[in-house]
Design an enzyme around this catalytic site. Structure first.
Site, short mmCIF file in Angstrom:
data_model
loop_
_atom_site.label_atom_id
_atom_site.label_comp_id
_atom_site.label_asym_id
_atom_site.label_seq_id
_atom_site.Cartn_x
_atom_site.Cartn_y
_atom_site.Cartn_z
N SER A 260 0.85 -1.20 0.00
CA SER A 260 0.00 0.00 0.00
C SER A 260 0.88 1.25 0.00
CB SER A 260 -0.89 0.03 1.24
OG SER A 260 -1.67 -1.13 1.27
N HIS B 194 -4.05 -2.25 -5.95
CA HIS B 194 -2.99 -2.98 -6.65
C HIS B 194 -3.52 -3.67 -7.88
CE1 HIS B 194 0.24 -2.19 -4.02
NE2 HIS B 194 -0.60 -2.30 -3.02
N HIS C 227 -2.10 -12.02 0.56
CA HIS C 227 -1.78 -12.04 1.99
C HIS C 227 -2.24 -13.37 2.60
CE1 HIS C 227 -2.02 -7.75 1.00
NE2 HIS C 227 -1.14 -7.56 1.97
N TYR D 187 -3.85 -13.78 5.29
CA TYR D 187 -5.22 -13.69 5.83
C TYR D 187 -6.29 -13.92 4.78
CZ TYR D 187 -4.96 -8.84 4.10
OH TYR D 187 -4.79 -7.74 3.31
N GLU D 188 -5.90 -13.92 3.50
CA GLU D 188 -6.90 -14.19 2.46
C GLU D 188 -7.24 -15.68 2.40
OE1 GLU D 188 -6.15 -11.87 -1.32
OE2 GLU D 188 -4.48 -11.12 -0.14
N ALA E 3 2.38 -1.42 4.20
CA ALA E 3 1.78 -0.46 5.12
C ALA E 3 1.79 -1.12 6.49
CB ALA E 3 0.36 -0.16 4.71
N MET F 262 0.93 -7.16 8.36
CA MET F 262 0.38 -8.45 7.94
C MET F 262 1.06 -9.02 6.68
SD MET F 262 -3.64 -7.43 8.37
CE MET F 262 -4.20 -6.33 9.67
N SER F 263 2.27 -8.58 6.38
CA SER F 263 2.91 -9.08 5.15
C SER F 263 4.42 -9.09 5.30
CB SER F 263 2.52 -8.19 3.96
OG SER F 263 3.13 -6.91 4.09
N ASN G 194 -0.84 4.40 10.32
CA ASN G 194 -1.61 4.71 11.55
C ASN G 194 -0.75 4.32 12.74
OD1 ASN G 194 -2.37 1.87 10.32
ND2 ASN G 194 -2.53 1.68 12.54
N HIS H 60 -9.50 0.59 7.62
CA HIS H 60 -8.77 0.42 6.37
C HIS H 60 -8.80 1.73 5.56
CE1 HIS H 60 -6.84 -1.65 3.10
NE2 HIS H 60 -7.84 -1.43 2.27
N1 HPA Z 1 -1.69 -3.37 12.02
C1 HPA Z 1 -1.43 -4.30 11.10
N2 HPA Z 1 -1.31 -4.05 9.81
C2 HPA Z 1 -1.44 -2.78 9.42
C3 HPA Z 1 -1.72 -1.75 10.32
C4 HPA Z 1 -1.84 -2.06 11.70
O1 HPA Z 1 -2.08 -1.20 12.56
N3 HPA Z 1 -1.79 -0.60 9.59
C5 HPA Z 1 -1.55 -0.94 8.30
N4 HPA Z 1 -1.34 -2.26 8.18
#
Ligand code: HPA
Length: 273
Positions: free
Chosen positions: A28, A59, A81, A83-84, A111, A208-209, A232, A244
Site C-alpha cells: 500500500s 494494486h 496475503h 489472511y486471504e 503499510a 500483515m505481510s 496509523n 482500512h
Molecule cells: N496493524 C497491522 N497491519 C497494518 C496496520 C496495523 O495497525 N496498519 C496498516 N497495516
C-alpha cells in the site's frame, strides 16, 4: 511446489529472456509506481501460471519489467496475503519465482501500524529486523535444497549495506528511521494488549505481510531491503479506532514521497550491484 515454481519461472523466461537484476514488491502506498516507468514487458498475474490475483484494492496485480540505470528491474504490483486464506507456499510463490530467475536483490514495501512512539502516520521506516508472531513459516515442509539450506541463517535479513544506501537517499526526502517489524496474520488489526506485547518484545511496527517474502528470499541468498509506510499508530498507541480507509488515506497522501524516494533508491541500488 518446486514444479509450480518452475512452471511460473519458465513462462517468464520464455516471454522475457533477459537477465534480471533487481525486484520490488509493492505494498500500500506504492500502487501505480510501475506506471512511472516505460515498461519493457508487462504481465497480468492472471497470465502467469500459479500467481494469485490480489484482492486488496490499490494494486493491479501486474509484473512489469523496466530498466533502471541499465539494470533490469521487475516490479510486482500487488501481493496475496496470508489472511486471504491461501496456503503460505502460494503466498511466497512469486518470491520463489524471483529467486529462480536469479534475482540478486529484492525490495519489499508494506503499510504498517506504528508501535514506536517516535513514529507518526506518514513516516517511512526501513526494516532492520523482524519478529514472526504467526506461528507459521513459509519454509515449513520439504526443503528445496536447490534454493537454500534446511536451517537458513536469519541474522541479517535486511541488508546492512543497502540500508546505508537508503539512509543516504532518504536525506533528500524524509527523516530516515529504522525499526523492527512484527508479523501478525491479520485480518483483524491487533488488540492494544497484542500491540503492547509486540512493543515489549522489541517491535516498532506491526503488519500483515513482508516477513514470509523476506524469509524465502534470504533462504535463497537474495539481499533484502524492506520499508514500511506507517499509515496509523497501532491499536492502543493512539486511542482512535483503526480503519482500512484511514490506512488508504495516509498511504495515498504519502505515496508521492515514497515513490520519489524509491525511484532514487532503486537507481542507487542498481548502480551498487
Ligand atoms: N496493524 C497491522 N497491519 C497494518 C496496520 C496495523 O495497525 N496498519 C496498516 N497495516
Amino acid at each position: 511446489m518446486i514444479n509450480k515454481i518452475k512452471e511460473s519461472s519458465q513462462f517468464i523466461k520464455n516471454e522475457f529472456p533477459s537477465e534480471i537484476h533487481s525486484a520490488i514488491i509493492l505494498g500500500s502506498g506504492m500502487g501505480g509506481f510501475e506506471k512511472t516507468f516505460t515498461p519493457l514487458k508487462s504481465f497480468n498475474y492472471s497470465e502467469i501460471p500459479n500467481f494469485i490475483k490480489p484482492s486488496v484494492e490499490g494494486h493491479s496485480g501486474t509484473m512489469t519489467f523496466v530498466e533502471i540505470k541499465e539494470k533490469i528491474t521487475v516490479i510486482l504490483s500487488g501481493r496475496a496475503h496470508y489472511y486471504e486464506g491461501y496456503n503460505i507456499q502460494d503466498i511466497v510463490l512469486p518470491t520463489r519465482v524471483l529467486s529462480d530467475l536469479n534475482i540478486k536483490n529484492l525490495i519489499i514495501t508494506n503499510a504498517a501500524g506504528g508501535v514506536n512512539s517516535n513514529y507518526s502516520p506518514g513516516d517511512i521506516v526501513a526494516l532492520k529486523d523482524h519478529i514472526n508472531l504467526t506461528g507459521n513459516n513459509p519454509l515449513i515442509g520439504k526443503n528445496i535444497d536447490e534454493f537454500g539450506p534446511r536451517f537458513p541463517d536469519m541474522s541479517e535479513v535486511y541488508n546492512h549495506k543497502f540500508r546505508k544506501i537508503a539512509e543516504t537517499v532518504a536525506n533528500d526526502f524524509f527523516d530516515y528511521k529504522e525499526g523492527v517489524y512484527a508479523w501478525f496474520t491479520g485480518p483483524t488489526y491487533e488488540t492494544p494488549a497484542e500491540v503492547n506485547f509486540a512493543k515489549t518484545i522489541g517491535a516498532d511496527l506491526v503488519g500483515m505481510s513482508t516477513v514470509p517474502e523476506a524469509i524465502v528470499a534470504r533462504h535463497a541468498g537474495i539481499d533484502v531491503t524492506a520499508f514500511s509506510l506507517v499509515t496509523n499508530l497501532a491499536a492502543g498507541i493512539s486511542d482512535s479506532p483503526l480503519s482500512h480507509d484511514e490506512v488508504i488515506e495516509i498511504a495515498d497522501k504519502t505515496s508521492q514521497t515514497f515513490q520519489s524516494f524509491m525511484k532514487r533508491f532503486l537507481e542507487e541500488i542498481n548502480l551498487a550491484i
